[in-house]
Each structure stands twice: as structure tokens, then as C-alpha cells.
Design a protein around this motif. Structure first.
Motif, short mmCIF file in Angstrom:
data_model
loop_
_atom_site.label_atom_id
_atom_site.label_comp_id
_atom_site.label_asym_id
_atom_site.label_seq_id
_atom_site.Cartn_x
_atom_site.Cartn_y
_atom_site.Cartn_z
N UNK A 11 96.04 45.10 55.62
CA UNK A 11 96.64 46.31 55.03
C UNK A 11 95.64 47.03 54.15
N UNK A 12 94.84 46.30 53.39
CA UNK A 12 93.84 46.91 52.53
C UNK A 12 92.77 47.61 53.36
N UNK A 13 92.35 46.98 54.45
CA UNK A 13 91.37 47.59 55.36
C UNK A 13 91.93 48.87 55.97
N UNK A 14 93.14 48.79 56.44
CA UNK A 14 93.78 49.96 57.06
C UNK A 14 93.90 51.10 56.07
N UNK A 15 94.30 50.79 54.86
CA UNK A 15 94.44 51.81 53.82
C UNK A 15 93.09 52.45 53.49
N UNK A 19 92.20 56.36 54.13
CA UNK A 19 91.83 57.15 52.95
C UNK A 19 90.52 57.90 53.17
N UNK A 20 89.61 57.32 53.93
CA UNK A 20 88.28 57.92 54.10
C UNK A 20 88.07 58.63 55.44
N UNK A 21 89.08 58.67 56.30
CA UNK A 21 88.94 59.38 57.57
C UNK A 21 88.62 60.87 57.39
N UNK A 26 84.89 65.41 58.18
CA UNK A 26 84.11 66.48 57.56
C UNK A 26 82.63 66.32 57.88
N UNK A 27 82.13 65.10 57.82
CA UNK A 27 80.73 64.88 58.16
C UNK A 27 80.46 65.16 59.64
N UNK A 28 81.40 64.80 60.50
CA UNK A 28 81.24 65.05 61.94
C UNK A 28 81.14 66.54 62.22
N UNK A 40 83.70 63.44 70.11
CA UNK A 40 82.83 62.27 70.17
C UNK A 40 82.23 61.95 68.81
N UNK A 41 81.88 62.98 68.06
CA UNK A 41 81.32 62.77 66.72
C UNK A 41 82.37 62.18 65.78
N UNK A 42 83.59 62.69 65.87
CA UNK A 42 84.67 62.17 65.02
C UNK A 42 84.97 60.72 65.38
N UNK A 43 84.99 60.43 66.68
CA UNK A 43 85.24 59.06 67.12
C UNK A 43 84.14 58.13 66.61
N UNK A 44 82.90 58.54 66.75
CA UNK A 44 81.78 57.73 66.25
C UNK A 44 81.84 57.54 64.75
N UNK A 45 82.20 58.59 64.04
CA UNK A 45 82.34 58.48 62.59
C UNK A 45 83.45 57.52 62.19
#
Length: 64
Positions: A11-15, A19-21, A26-28, A40-45
Motif C-alpha cells: 500500500x505504501x509503494x502504491x501510494x 503521488x509521483x505519477x 510532466x517530465x515526459x 511511450x515516454x509516460x510509460x517509461x517514466x
């Protein structure tokens, strides 16, 4: 910056990832239009974010 509880907790990992998606998206977008489609960039990110969360060591500082 986020302090993360034990990342062995699913649950902590998922959260943390959810939270950071937006950051990964944005970086992609900054790299779109350079020969790789945005999806593809979003998937890689997203994959890099998950891998980074799994390797995160709290004693080394905050995430990200």
C-alpha cells in the motif's frame, strides 16, 4: 518531498507511485516531439518511478 514508511508495504509503494505519477508525466512531456511518442515516454517514466520506489532507501533522504 515525501518520507516513506517501510516500502515493503504494498500500500505504501502504491501510494508513493500514485503521488509521483504527475511528476513522471510532466517530465515526459518535456521530451515529447523528439522521435518518441508521448505515451511511450509516460510509460517509461512510470516504470522508472516504480523501479525507483522499490530501490528507495529512506536513510539516504527524501523521495524523489
Amino acid at each position: 518531498m515525501t518520507t516513506v514508511p517501510a516500502l515493503t508495504d504494498t500500500k505504501a509503494l502504491e501510494s508513493l507511485v500514485h503521488e509521483h505519477l504527475p511528476l513522471a508525466r510532466r517530465l515526459a512531456t518535456q521530451f515529447s516531439g523528439r522521435g518518441v511518442e508521448l505515451d511511450g515516454l509516460v510509460q517509461g517514466g512510470g516504470l522508472a518511478l516504480v523501479e525507483g520506489a522499490h530501490r528507495f532507501e529512506e536513510e539516504r533522504g527524501a523521495f524523489p
